[in-house]
Enzyme design. Structure first.
Site, PDB file in Angstrom:
ATOM      1  N   LYS B  22      55.393 -15.599 -13.728  1.00  0.00           N
ATOM      2  CA  LYS B  22      56.171 -14.721 -12.689  1.00  0.00           C
ATOM      3  C   LYS B  22      57.246 -14.427 -13.257  1.00  0.00           C
ATOM      4  O   LYS B  22      57.375 -13.410 -14.170  1.00  0.00           O
ATOM      5  CB  LYS B  22      56.557 -15.695 -11.892  1.00  0.00           C
ATOM      6  CG  LYS B  22      56.407 -14.910 -10.391  1.00  0.00           C
ATOM      7  CD  LYS B  22      57.616 -14.565  -9.320  1.00  0.00           C
ATOM      8  CE  LYS B  22      56.032 -15.272  -8.305  1.00  0.00           C
ATOM      9  NZ  LYS B  22      56.168 -14.507  -7.507  1.00  0.00           N
ATOM     10  N   ARG B  92      62.180 -17.203  -5.749  1.00  0.00           N
ATOM     11  CA  ARG B  92      60.784 -17.321  -5.870  1.00  0.00           C
ATOM     12  C   ARG B  92      60.803 -18.665  -6.887  1.00  0.00           C
ATOM     13  O   ARG B  92      60.938 -18.132  -7.976  1.00  0.00           O
ATOM     14  CB  ARG B  92      59.884 -16.406  -6.175  1.00  0.00           C
ATOM     15  CG  ARG B  92      59.615 -15.283  -4.509  1.00  0.00           C
ATOM     16  CD  ARG B  92      58.814 -14.134  -5.281  1.00  0.00           C
ATOM     17  NE  ARG B  92      58.627 -13.859  -3.522  1.00  0.00           N
ATOM     18  CZ  ARG B  92      58.957 -12.741  -3.546  1.00  0.00           C
ATOM     19  NH1 ARG B  92      60.037 -11.646  -4.356  1.00  0.00           N
ATOM     20  NH2 ARG B  92      58.499 -11.713  -2.233  1.00  0.00           N
ATOM     21  N   GLY B 101      51.034 -19.794  -2.980  1.00  0.00           N
ATOM     22  CA  GLY B 101      51.498 -20.460  -2.056  1.00  0.00           C
ATOM     23  C   GLY B 101      51.584 -22.075  -2.095  1.00  0.00           C
ATOM     24  O   GLY B 101      51.291 -22.465  -0.586  1.00  0.00           O
ATOM     25  N   MET B 103      54.685 -23.208  -3.554  1.00  0.00           N
ATOM     26  CA  MET B 103      55.544 -23.987  -3.522  1.00  0.00           C
ATOM     27  C   MET B 103      56.668 -23.003  -2.534  1.00  0.00           C
ATOM     28  O   MET B 103      56.175 -21.853  -1.800  1.00  0.00           O
ATOM     29  CB  MET B 103      56.130 -24.079  -5.312  1.00  0.00           C
ATOM     30  CG  MET B 103      55.545 -25.136  -5.359  1.00  0.00           C
ATOM     31  SD  MET B 103      55.943 -24.998  -7.405  1.00  0.00           S
ATOM     32  CE  MET B 103      54.915 -24.187  -8.651  1.00  0.00           C
ATOM     33  N   ARG B 336      49.962 -10.191 -13.308  1.00  0.00           N
ATOM     34  CA  ARG B 336      49.902 -11.179 -13.839  1.00  0.00           C
ATOM     35  C   ARG B 336      48.133 -11.456 -13.984  1.00  0.00           C
ATOM     36  O   ARG B 336      47.729 -10.292 -13.154  1.00  0.00           O
ATOM     37  CB  ARG B 336      50.084 -13.173 -12.659  1.00  0.00           C
ATOM     38  CG  ARG B 336      49.308 -12.470 -11.915  1.00  0.00           C
ATOM     39  CD  ARG B 336      49.631 -13.786 -10.391  1.00  0.00           C
ATOM     40  NE  ARG B 336      49.162 -13.343  -9.035  1.00  0.00           N
ATOM     41  CZ  ARG B 336      49.581 -13.704  -7.981  1.00  0.00           C
ATOM     42  NH1 ARG B 336      49.634 -15.136  -8.600  1.00  0.00           N
ATOM     43  NH2 ARG B 336      49.241 -13.823  -6.936  1.00  0.00           N
ATOM     44  N   HIS B 454      25.467 -42.799  -7.732  1.00  0.00           N
ATOM     45  CA  HIS B 454      23.997 -41.874  -7.885  1.00  0.00           C
ATOM     46  C   HIS B 454      23.635 -40.724  -7.410  1.00  0.00           C
ATOM     47  O   HIS B 454      23.236 -39.981  -8.317  1.00  0.00           O
ATOM     48  CB  HIS B 454      22.881 -43.505  -6.998  1.00  0.00           C
ATOM     49  CG  HIS B 454      21.913 -43.072  -7.709  1.00  0.00           C
ATOM     50  ND1 HIS B 454      21.133 -41.654  -6.350  1.00  0.00           N
ATOM     51  CD2 HIS B 454      20.314 -42.926  -7.976  1.00  0.00           C
ATOM     52  CE1 HIS B 454      19.654 -41.873  -7.132  1.00  0.00           C
ATOM     53  NE2 HIS B 454      19.245 -42.161  -7.922  1.00  0.00           N
ATOM     54  N   SER B 762      26.300 -42.779 -29.107  1.00  0.00           N
ATOM     55  CA  SER B 762      26.324 -41.968 -28.830  1.00  0.00           C
ATOM     56  C   SER B 762      27.504 -42.558 -27.353  1.00  0.00           C
ATOM     57  O   SER B 762      27.269 -43.194 -27.406  1.00  0.00           O
ATOM     58  CB  SER B 762      25.311 -41.324 -27.990  1.00  0.00           C
ATOM     59  OG  SER B 762      25.825 -40.130 -26.930  1.00  0.00           O
ATOM     60  N   CYS B 829      27.419 -38.336 -24.016  1.00  0.00           N
ATOM     61  CA  CYS B 829      26.032 -38.768 -23.164  1.00  0.00           C
ATOM     62  C   CYS B 829      26.974 -38.865 -22.063  1.00  0.00           C
ATOM     63  O   CYS B 829      25.898 -38.768 -21.611  1.00  0.00           O
ATOM     64  CB  CYS B 829      25.134 -39.264 -23.644  1.00  0.00           C
ATOM     65  SG  CYS B 829      25.008 -41.008 -23.764  1.00  0.00           S
ATOM     66  N   TYR B 849      27.843 -33.293 -31.569  1.00  0.00           N
ATOM     67  CA  TYR B 849      27.132 -33.009 -29.507  1.00  0.00           C
ATOM     68  C   TYR B 849      27.428 -33.418 -28.563  1.00  0.00           C
ATOM     69  O   TYR B 849      28.529 -34.727 -28.820  1.00  0.00           O
ATOM     70  CB  TYR B 849      25.598 -32.705 -29.948  1.00  0.00           C
ATOM     71  CG  TYR B 849      25.205 -33.859 -29.524  1.00  0.00           C
ATOM     72  CD1 TYR B 849      25.131 -35.096 -28.938  1.00  0.00           C
ATOM     73  CD2 TYR B 849      24.389 -35.064 -31.068  1.00  0.00           C
ATOM     74  CE1 TYR B 849      24.409 -36.135 -28.018  1.00  0.00           C
ATOM     75  CE2 TYR B 849      24.062 -36.396 -30.865  1.00  0.00           C
ATOM     76  CZ  TYR B 849      24.070 -36.537 -29.264  1.00  0.00           C
ATOM     77  OH  TYR B 849      23.577 -38.171 -28.930  1.00  0.00           O
TER      78      TYR B 849
END
Lengths: 873, 873
Positions: B22, B92, B101, B103, B336, B454, B762, B829, B849
């Site tokens: 802000k 603020r 909202g 704080m 913003r 699970h 992995s 994984c 990956y």
């Protein structure tokens, strides 16, 4: 080209790793000009090569063996397979470390249909020659060619029946000739080929057999128990045969340069005339004491004494020698540092220093730290043990020997003990509620659990004999009996345990008390002089602390505060604390625990006489304190004035899928900071109290199971705030330290962060090992046997620190910690703290102290000395 | 001297970390010459200092505030507490990341007994002045001085009763003056001192209050959920008040530069004349659409549109703006980047590229990967949701919305689903036996279990909505009902779940289906263009594999072979395998499993169209496959033709104290190598079969839970021997790889050794996290709430990779592995593979990956693009 084969004249004692102990010493004796039947050694490297090449001896090694054989034939002036003067050899294993009886041996190799005749002529004793051939065929077939002995024994028996005689010795040369013929036919029938007549074939096959025997199950188990690496391999010694059974001017014997039982300095041993080594072992004839040899043959005796003295002088240690006399000529077959009892080990080490043969440091290295256990615990009476039968074997969880009547509950143990009866507590597995029974028992036997199970840890702490995890013992606690292979042992039946070997006897066996001599004190004093690691103890109560202090503990490295709460007068308050629903209720229960805990600490401080005392805050999952059986829960609920459902639901809510990975350690204090406050009050108020009486207590507060700096910071802040207020209110000065255990991998990885708050680290290697390997000590037992059998693990990582993995984390933590806090105090308080090899590792990575159970303190002191002598800081 | 306070004219948008979002944007708008009520920002560093100093504002900061205030008074030409032209400010919060909202805010600060008169004169509106003062007293007392609002509301109510009116607005200036007097008296009575009349005191106290509010529970929870570090702190913005409620020429409003729901390019928003911001929020008066402003005041509208356009142009993103009109003058209070739906986010990002405002890379960064979830799962209909009541909240375990009737068993779920009824499966916790019920259910609700339980893992895999671990839901599976706070919900009652928020509704809520637009494909194509990480999927069956392939998965990173064995037609053979007493029996059972497993792999390979498929060998403890209840064991024993006792004893013997640390993973294959043989046959034979039909399968065989190179070596040897024989027998060519999971700390520590055998690693970060922290995901739930509350953990290490600890091990493993095998393939994984932050970390440490559940594949693709754009490889 690599050299794989060494003549005895080409080696020496320094080549032990390459030639094995036996081979190196045969070389050394040759070098010293002693009468050694000559031969050669196939090296341990050849053994490794054999395994690398898929269990075969390659051409290079084979050709080196042939060459060495030819050289040896020249030296001894005999020839393989000769019909006049045949060369015969023994083929024996010989590893770097002695592994008596674990591997294979072949004697009289070289005999065949021709050589046997040569031997008969040479010795003028055909009966001897054919008996030797018979024995060789049987041994070679059995050991090398895997033809069962029994195949041959039947033939011999048949011959004796036929002749109507009882003893082998009643068979004459012709009988034996027939037996040999029978043996050879049998061999051919079974193997489909002739018994190998070529001595060089016999030799190569025998070398292979010895190499192969390195990997037999017996050898593998022995190595695991003695921590000998599989990778070492064995050497093979091929040595000219000499015969102690060539008549009354021949003989064989074994002798020690000092008494291996007492350490007394005098030649000790026995011999038999006209005999081979196996006759001494077989015990059919009673050997004569070595001293008789002086009367029998003064010159030979003097020669032997001279050799014995020279060997001891040379090796600077008590020697265990084998010799053979062949037709009046003495031959040395082996020398090695002799095995000895702990008592003898001390006396010999100290005497050798007195005699100026060893320095104190050298003498210390002659005593195995583990051996000291023998001195500190009762042992079985050797005579009484002779006829006792082992009914089962478990883990040697806590050393010493015990005999007593079996009981199956802690209560019954206490009752009977009160009447003066010796009792052995037999349980499926023990739990903290069994403590009172364990205290009064002579020994503890459990069917489940490993080397770090509750029973094992607590028994070691108390110095009580314990055999744990005896799987074949089926315990029926309710029925008050156990069975082993169907045989039943009831309450009141005598049984005996050997906690040093894990053996269980189904009867009474006499024990003799531990004897700590002046030698012990001398050796310990030397150890203290040369070590740099401090040795503390793990003790949870003044009784253990006192024992440990007596054994030389320099402080308490681990006081498990929770153990204090299991006693009958305390557990109600502990349980009240656990089932509290509100802070107020919990506070109320904690207030009851405070004075008890304070009193415990006063006792500990006093027994430690100013040495540091490290107090670990509450660690185990809370459900461990609660009953699990319906009846017990009902009883407790009644006692506590709450409903069964209420208590039961609390018990259920505390259930965890993986308690080892659950709500315990510092996590308890994070949830219930009031526990840390109470414990801090007890620690600090007790210290103030003892110091008022003139003590010099500097308590060390240890926060367990920290994995994140913010955990430690939060609890440390609470500790410091509480402690400082009490100190201020009491208007006294008091130093205390706050540190943590390093037992979670993450704490080791981030030890630099942790060290910003921790004034000391204590490695909790039990948990660290569990988390680093990802298996729990409670559950690993099931598959570790497979891991040993398949050589994935050489030994139990809960017994010896896994230096590669867990050790890497430890080193990392040490380095990271010291970077941030150079004077950080570093210790270990896992079970490894009393294991000599682990102590050596702790020394190497620069820890300040190790902490172990009271009865292991002397072991750790000696191990620490060893470590520093071998690798000075 | 450090600078802690910045005038709006002295900052800019780049100072967001220091001034908060802000504050930085207020500075930027000032710089751009836009009409911003002036003021200053107390920096986030001042906030950190406040906490460091023990929650006080030090003199230096206080004096900088005073100076900035004096400067601002000069700029706006007003004075604090002036009786003619009083300076009033808003105070603020403003953190680096928006926390709407969470704080505290204080408006109209500066009012006191004098200034209120000045305000009355200035506005010529005493009623307005006293109403403002009244509101200020109440707000300041409540927010800053911790005096409950209700104290004041009673006074106002009393006044209205006295006057016999209904609305606040019916009170006149004198009434309000009396109310103010009442408020001040009340304040004094409660606090024992006068209400602070000095505006500078009001100001300093308010700044403190805002700093304090950074640490309120609401803010802490919000931060945890949004992964905002506690350390950031908040800035405080002090800004001159402007009043939208000064008459019909005043007003206030909120507007977006594009439609935040659809992304359509048009000014979107609403405003109210003669009102303050809170009136818009309160919803008492209905605001007008922003477009009406054009009719109401063309010049002002044009000015606003111009500003809006300039702001969007400037920030190159859709803006969310607040404005106030005071007596015909427009003031910008905030701008913003606007929050938007996923659909809007895509459209805006793509439109901004089309409009030439953003590059593709920039546009990609405008879309939060997590948001994509909204597009892939059903959502609640906004209208229908408005009146729905949340009855409980659990963990947002698998996203999407679901409504259906509650059922309590998998069987019942299947039955009802067959009739076309939508069902929600409600369970204490799910087990593999519930799979069939989960497949047919619209959603799954469990009372226990965490984000990686699970239920959560399986539901995510299937894309089924799941709320897990809803502790207040007491499930009675046998009774077929659950209760929440005493209220009972029976089988057949409608309930609804929001798996994205964890909210549970006790009624039917309409859902709308997922809609994947062309924008989605465009954005994904861009993401693929700019990422270097490959994205694979975790899939255990062809169904999941197909979904994942559709979402762009480039292979299977994890196929959990055990999941295949839980289906009704397979579990008998699996159980037979487990209870086998001999190798032969086990082999017999494995032979039954082989064709099923082979068929599964054929299906997987086919769905992956030549992409790599990584198959993990059997991993879970065997007892997971066996029943635990007496009745079930009895039934199974009967089915298997063995006695209850026999089966029961097997079940008991498989019991483990800590199954997570037990006999599982590679340990199973070490004990039962025949399992690995069977699985290898299935993998290889299936690949040969598919390749015969033209496929290009290169299977990757993954050995789980390796901690020691010899484990891997032994099983790899078996795999290779088995595979090569099959390949040879089939006379085909087939490439396959053997690798391992890195999920045991020891494997990471010794990754250089492991890499000598492993062709790929992995990272199994679920287990690795458990072992590294030493707590299990099943048990940690109990205490993690305390850990968040006490700020020990910022968030769940099972949801986001703990980069410091677990990440250190991962980095170590990557480096050690690459040292030995430079081309080693590296993947992840664990559940973290679908978490954007974790993906970023995986990119940073150089993995090849990530693999995640099918519905997270698009998220991972976008996250991988983000990672590479921010930190190109």
């Amino acid at each position: 080209m690599a050299k794989y084969v060494y003549l005895f004249k080409d080696g020496d004692a320094s080549m032990r790793n390459l030639l094995g102990g036996k081979g190196a010493n045969l070389c050394e004796m040759t070098k010293l000009g002693m009468p050694v039947p000559q031969g050669f050694t196939v090296s341990t490297e050849a053994c490794s090569k054999y395994y690398e090449d898929g269990r075969r001896i390659n051409e290079e090694i084979e050709s080196q063996i042939h060459n060495a054989l030819a050289e040896t034939e020249k030296i001894v002036g005999k020839k393989f397979g000769d019909n006049k003067n045949p060369f015969l050899v023994s083929v024996r294993s010989g590893a770097r470390a002695s592994m008596p009886g674990m591997m294979d041996t072949i004697l009289n190799l070289g005999l065949n249909d021709v050589a046997v005749e040569g031997l008969a002529k040479l010795t003028n004793n055909p009966r001897f020659a054919y008996d030797s051939y018979r024995r060789f065929i049987q041994m070679f077939s059995d050991v090398v060619m895997e033809v069962e002995k029994s195949n041959f024994e039947a033939i011999l028996e048949h011959k004796k029946e036929e002749k109507g005689v009882e003893l082998d010795t009643d068979l004459d040369a012709d009988d034996l000739k027939a037996v040999v013929a029978g043996y050879l036919a049998k061999y051919k029938k079974i193997k489909g080929e002739e018994f190998p007549q070529d001595p060089t074939v016999q030799l190569i096959e025998s070398v292979k057999a010895v190499f192969r025997s390195w990997d037999n199950p017996r050898a593998n188990t022995y190595r695991r128990l003695n921590n000998i690496p599989y990778e070492w391999g064995t050497a093979v010694n091929i040595q000219a045969m000499v015969f102690g059974n060539m008549g009354e001017d021949s003989g064989t014997g074994v002798a020690f340069t000092r008494d291996p039982s007492t350490g007394e300095r005098k030649l000790y041993g026995e011999y038999l005339f006209n005999a081979q080594g196996e006759d001494v072992v077989a015990g059919i004839r009673t050997p004569k004491p070595i001293s008789d040899l002086e009367k029998d043959n003064k010159a030979l005796y003097d020669q032997f004494v001279d050799i014995a003295n020279r060997l001891e002088e040379h090796y600077k240690d008590m020697q265990d020698m084998e010799f053979t006399i062949e037709k009046g000529k003495l031959y040395m077959l082996q020398t090695r540092n002799g095995k000895r009892t702990a008592q003898a080990a001390l006396k010999i080490a100290i005497d050798l220093v007195k005699e100026g043969k060893l320095t104190e440091k050298q003498a210390l290295l002659k005593v195995e730290p583990k051996q000291l256990d023998q001195l500190l615990h009762p042992q079985f009476d050797a005579e009484s043990l002779k006829n006792a039968k082992v009914i089962a074997t478990g883990l040697n969880a806590s050393p010493g020997a015990a005999t007593g009547v079996a009981v199956f509950t802690a209560e019954r143990a206490a009752e009977l003990a009160k009447t003066g009866k010796p009792v052995i507590l037999v349980r499926q597995e023990t739990s903290p509620e069994d403590i009172e029974g364990m205290v009064v028992a002579k020994g503890v036997l459990t069917a489940r659990g490993g080397m770090t199970s509750h029973a094992a840890v607590v028994a070691r702490g108390m110095g009580t004999c314990c055999v744990a995890g005896a799987g074949t013992v089926k315990v029926n606690e309710e029925g008050k009996f156990f069975t082993v292979e169907g045989k039943r042992y009831n309450e009141g039946d005598f049984i005996s345990l050997d906690g040093s070997t894990g053996k269980i006897y189904g009867e009474k066996v006499k024990t003799v008390d531990a004897t700590v001599s002046g030698d012990f004190a001398t050796l310990m004093a030397w150890a203290d002089k040369y070590r740099s690691l401090k040795v503390r103890t793990n003790a949870d109560n003044p009784r253990d602390a006192k024992v440990a202090y007596g054994f030389g503990a320099e402080g308490i490295g681990l006081c498990r505060t929770e153990h204090m709460f299991f006693e009958a007068d305390r557990i109600p308050a502990m349980r009240e604390m656990i089932v509290s629903k509100t802070l107020e209720e919990r506070q109320h229960a904690l207030n009851k625990l405070l004075p008890m805990q304070r009193q415990d600490f006063i006792g500990l401080y006093e027994e430690m006489h100013g040495y540091p005392v490290t107090i670990r805050y509450l660690d185990p999952p809370l459900h461990e304190f609660l009953p699990t059986e319906k009846d017990d829960i009902e009883a407790l609920a009644k006692e506590m004035g709450i409903t069964f459902d209420e208590l039961n639901s609390t018990v259920n809510s505390l259930h965890e899928t993986n308690p080892m990975l659950g709500h315990r350690g510092v996590r308890l204090s994070i949830t219930y900071p009031e526990i840390a406050v109470m414990q801090t009050r007890a620690v600090i108020e007790a210290a103030i109290e003892v110091n008022r009486r003139g003590g010099k207590v500097v308590p060390e507060i240890m926060i367990p199971l920290v994995g994140e700096i913010k955990e430690l910071k939060m609890i440390k802040d609470i500790v410091v705030e509480t402690a400082d207020k009490i100190i201020k209110d009491n208007k006294v000065e008091l130093t205390y330290h706050v540190g943590t255990m390093i037992e979670i991998p993450r704490a080791a990885l981030l030890a630099d962060e942790i060290a910003t708050e921790a004034e000391f680290f204590s490695f909790g290697t039990n948990d660290l090992t569990q988390m680093t390997f990802g298996f729990s000590r409670d559950d690993a037992g099931k598959f570790l046997a497979d891991y040993y059998a398949k050589k994935i693990f050489a030994n139990d990582p809960f017994a010896h620190v896994d230096t590669k993995g867990v050790g890497k984390l430890m080193k990392m933590a040490v380095e990271l910690g010291q970077k941030v806090r150079p004077d950080i105090k570093l210790g270990i308080c896992g079970e490894h703290g009393g294991d000599p090899e682990s102590v050596e590792f702790c020394h190497a990575i620069g820890l300040s102290y190790v902490s172990c159970s009271p009865f292991r303190v002397p072991i750790a002191r000696l191990a620490a000395a060893h470590a520093n002598i071998k690798n000075p800081r």
